[in-house]
Design a protein around this motif. Sequence first.
Motif, PDB file in Angstrom:
ATOM      1  N   ARG A 136    -146.768  55.986 -37.333  1.00  0.00           N
ATOM      2  CA  ARG A 136    -146.268  56.984 -36.391  1.00  0.00           C
ATOM      3  C   ARG A 136    -146.847  56.716 -35.000  1.00  0.00           C
ATOM      4  O   ARG A 136    -147.968  56.244 -34.870  1.00  0.00           O
ATOM      5  CB  ARG A 136    -146.674  58.403 -36.837  1.00  0.00           C
ATOM      6  N   ARG A 137    -146.103  57.076 -33.980  1.00  0.00           N
ATOM      7  CA  ARG A 137    -146.527  56.790 -32.606  1.00  0.00           C
ATOM      8  C   ARG A 137    -147.774  57.569 -32.197  1.00  0.00           C
ATOM      9  O   ARG A 137    -148.513  57.137 -31.316  1.00  0.00           O
ATOM     10  CB  ARG A 137    -145.389  57.099 -31.626  1.00  0.00           C
ATOM     11  N   ASP A 138    -148.015  58.726 -32.798  1.00  0.00           N
ATOM     12  CA  ASP A 138    -149.157  59.532 -32.371  1.00  0.00           C
ATOM     13  C   ASP A 138    -150.473  59.059 -32.980  1.00  0.00           C
ATOM     14  O   ASP A 138    -151.537  59.538 -32.615  1.00  0.00           O
ATOM     15  CB  ASP A 138    -148.928  61.010 -32.719  1.00  0.00           C
ATOM     16  N   ARG A 143    -149.447  51.590 -31.841  1.00  0.00           N
ATOM     17  CA  ARG A 143    -148.275  52.048 -32.590  1.00  0.00           C
ATOM     18  C   ARG A 143    -147.329  52.858 -31.708  1.00  0.00           C
ATOM     19  O   ARG A 143    -146.150  52.991 -32.013  1.00  0.00           O
ATOM     20  CB  ARG A 143    -148.726  52.853 -33.807  1.00  0.00           C
ATOM     21  N   ALA A 144    -147.849  53.395 -30.609  1.00  0.00           N
ATOM     22  CA  ALA A 144    -146.990  54.120 -29.672  1.00  0.00           C
ATOM     23  C   ALA A 144    -146.020  53.193 -28.960  1.00  0.00           C
ATOM     24  O   ALA A 144    -145.019  53.636 -28.402  1.00  0.00           O
ATOM     25  CB  ALA A 144    -147.843  54.865 -28.643  1.00  0.00           C
ATOM     26  N   LYS A 145    -146.297  51.890 -28.986  1.00  0.00           N
ATOM     27  CA  LYS A 145    -145.430  50.907 -28.333  1.00  0.00           C
ATOM     28  C   LYS A 145    -144.283  50.449 -29.224  1.00  0.00           C
ATOM     29  O   LYS A 145    -143.377  49.758 -28.763  1.00  0.00           O
ATOM     30  CB  LYS A 145    -146.246  49.682 -27.909  1.00  0.00           C
ATOM     31  N   GLU A 146    -144.325  50.771 -30.500  1.00  0.00           N
ATOM     32  CA  GLU A 146    -143.329  50.282 -31.448  1.00  0.00           C
ATOM     33  C   GLU A 146    -141.975  50.962 -31.260  1.00  0.00           C
ATOM     34  O   GLU A 146    -141.896  52.140 -30.936  1.00  0.00           O
ATOM     35  CB  GLU A 146    -143.795  50.534 -32.889  1.00  0.00           C
ATOM     36  N   ARG A 147    -140.920  50.218 -31.504  1.00  0.00           N
ATOM     37  CA  ARG A 147    -139.588  50.772 -31.644  1.00  0.00           C
ATOM     38  C   ARG A 147    -139.393  51.184 -33.111  1.00  0.00           C
ATOM     39  O   ARG A 147    -140.197  50.882 -33.979  1.00  0.00           O
ATOM     40  CB  ARG A 147    -138.523  49.749 -31.255  1.00  0.00           C
ATOM     41  N   SER A 150    -138.603  47.202 -35.335  1.00  0.00           N
ATOM     42  CA  SER A 150    -139.584  46.361 -34.656  1.00  0.00           C
ATOM     43  C   SER A 150    -139.408  44.913 -35.105  1.00  0.00           C
ATOM     44  O   SER A 150    -139.694  44.558 -36.251  1.00  0.00           O
ATOM     45  CB  SER A 150    -140.992  46.860 -34.985  1.00  0.00           C
ATOM     46  N   SER A 187    -141.526  57.465 -37.055  1.00  0.00           N
ATOM     47  CA  SER A 187    -142.260  57.121 -35.839  1.00  0.00           C
ATOM     48  C   SER A 187    -142.427  58.315 -34.902  1.00  0.00           C
ATOM     49  O   SER A 187    -143.448  58.442 -34.224  1.00  0.00           O
ATOM     50  CB  SER A 187    -141.548  55.981 -35.106  1.00  0.00           C
ATOM     51  N   ASN A 188    -141.446  59.211 -34.850  1.00  0.00           N
ATOM     52  CA  ASN A 188    -141.495  60.362 -33.942  1.00  0.00           C
ATOM     53  C   ASN A 188    -142.266  61.555 -34.501  1.00  0.00           C
ATOM     54  O   ASN A 188    -142.390  62.577 -33.818  1.00  0.00           O
ATOM     55  CB  ASN A 188    -140.076  60.807 -33.580  1.00  0.00           C
TER      56      ASN A 188
END
Length: 301
Positions: A136-138, A143-147, A150, A187-188
């Motif tokens: 997860r981006r948080d 990991r915040a840079k991942e789409r 990926s 991810s969100n």
Amino acid sequence: MARYNLTHLKELEAESIFIIREVFAQFENPGILFSGGKDSIVVTHLARKAFWPAKIPFPLVHIDTGHNFPETIDFRDNLVKELGVNLVVASVQKSIDAGRVREETGKNASRNWLQITTLLDSIEENKFDALMGGARRDEEKARAKERFFSHRDEFGQWDPKNQRPELWNLFNGKKNQGEHFRVFPISNWTEMDVWQYILSENIDIPSLYIAHEREVIRRDGTWLPKSEFTQLREGEKIEKKKIRFRTLGDITITGGIESDADTLEKIVFEVSALRQTERGNRSDDKRSETAMEDRKKEGYF
């Protein structure tokens, strides 16, 4: 006219299920990276809902370091049996025995980095063209840079400066021979979202996440679990504390927190008040400022 409003959890669920179905539609041989942690459990639960009443149409893939919590392995095996899905296990110990990687030595030795070679070998051996994970981006700045999708090159490497746009929920899964994708359906989500979803869906989780008494060692500002792989350093002693773990990795690197949260409701309340990231007790992330990103560039989860 009746109005229908989705809760934020239902919106996140719908987004994640859409991404999982996109993976099934775009790739020939995908799988789910399964660690036995809460995030991979949620991804597996979402995949189950995405294809219900059919079974999950791809395997669970576990990179086994050999230094797992016993509770994690028991949970994994029980879940695989319940779901009736295939389980692919790739062993770091076999990679060591085969001379593919060299075991670290010293007081901060870990098998965490060694997983990269084992994972990439498993991808090549099983011809996986996409692997879904629970990152997860948080969680961490890398990991915040991942789409969501990926891209990985033919060497399994990730280039954070060369990623594809994902406008209007359009995902580009095109790749050349030898390349593959890592996909992150949640991810969100935030840590709080995950726990609220686990509570609302009544999802089974390993007992390690629930506060319990355990023999631990105070090291580097956290409570490290006693295990056969952990040696006491000078001045350290084994204590018994009521703790729980916010994230699960190798037993040698996963620190716990003192807690009385012995129910899902209490965990949700506790997480709402915490100010440290859940990976703040992971020693593998403390080796350098860019530890996670460096591992990911080489092929880590």
